[in-house]
Design an enzyme around this catalytic site. Sequence first.
Site, short mmCIF file in Angstrom:
data_model
loop_
_atom_site.label_atom_id
_atom_site.label_comp_id
_atom_site.label_asym_id
_atom_site.label_seq_id
_atom_site.Cartn_x
_atom_site.Cartn_y
_atom_site.Cartn_z
N TYR A 260 0.83 -1.20 0.00
CA TYR A 260 0.00 0.00 0.00
C TYR A 260 0.87 1.26 0.00
CZ TYR A 260 -3.52 -3.40 1.60
OH TYR A 260 -4.35 -4.48 1.73
N HIS B 13 0.32 -12.24 1.61
CA HIS B 13 -0.45 -11.32 0.79
C HIS B 13 -0.49 -11.77 -0.67
CE1 HIS B 13 -1.34 -6.75 -0.01
NE2 HIS B 13 -2.39 -7.53 -0.16
#
Length: 330
Positions: A56, A140
Site C-alpha cells: 500500500y 499477501h
Amino acid sequence: MPSRPLGRSGVCVTALGFGAAAVAGLYEDVGAEEAAAAVDAAWAVGVRYFDTAPHYGLGRSERRLGEALKNRPRDGFTLSTKVGRILVPHDGKGDDLAHAFAVPATHRRRWDFSADGVRRSLEDSLTRLGLDHVDLALLHDPDDHEEQAFREAYPALEDLRSQGVVRAIGAGMNQTRMLTRFLTDTDVDAVLCAGRYTLLEQGALESLLPAAAAAGKSVIVGGVFNSGLLADPSPGATYDYAAAPAGVLRRAARMRDVTEARGVPLRAAALRFPFGHPAVASVLVGARSSAEVRDAAEHFGRPVPDAVWEGLRTRGLLPGEVPVPDGSQP
C-alpha cells in the site's frame, strides 16, 4: 465497539476495522495530515483494529499508520500487516499509479514467498511501523506462488509466531480456494477474504466459511462494498476494481431500493451482512479522511431489521440459504 477473537490465538479485533490502503494514496493523493486525522477519527469511534501492507503506497501506509498510532498504548490496538512483497529501492521517475497508488515510484515490488523473504519483509515492516511486533501477519496474494507459499512462507510465519514476533498468522486474498486450503492444511489463526462474501456474492459460503467454522478459526472480510458498487450503485460505479457490468449494477440498484424502502441505507446493510456467519470476526473498511471514517462508523452502527433481509430474499436478490445477522449489533 464490540470485539471478537481470532481463532484461538488470543488476539482480538474490533468488529469494524480500519483498512489503511486509502490513506497511502489509493487512486489519488492523500496528505499526511488528512491521513492522520482519519486514523484519529477511527480511534475516536472505537475502532481498535488496523490493517496495512508494504504494497500500500510502497510502504507509505505502514509509515503513516505507525506514526498515527505511536502515542497509543500498544496493548490497546490490534495491527495486521502482510508479507510476500519486498520493497526494493528504485531510481525510476514518475508515480506508482500503475499499481493504483498516487505516490512517487521510489521503490519497486518484488514477489518473495521464501522463508528469508518473509523474515525480511516483516523486519522492514516493523521498521516502517516503529513497532517491535505485529499482532497478525498475513501472506499477501500468493495466488501465483501457491506451492512456495505453503512450503516456505507459511512455515516461516509459524516460526515467527513461536518466537513472539507475531501473535497470529494467516493469509489475505481475493479468492476462496487457496484460503480454504490454508484453513484446512495449516495452523493459521485467521484469513482475510476480500470481495468474496458480500451482499452481491457469497462464494466464501461454499467452502471457506464452513472450513473456518469447523476448525475454530476466523475470517476477516474485506471489500464489503465490492470496490464501491454497494456504497453507491450509480452509473459509473466500480465492481472488482473495474466498471460495473450493467446487470450487476441493476442488481445492486434493486438492492438499494429494497433497503431504503425499509429505512436502511444500502451501505449499512452491506456492512452488517457478513456477521450472519459465526466465523466472521471483523469487516475492514478503507477510508481516506475523518469524514469517511465517521460515515462508515455511523452506517455500521445502524440497526438492520429482519425485514431488510426478508425483502431481499423475496425479490430473489439474496439466496434463502445464506445466513443473515439478527437485528442486534454484531
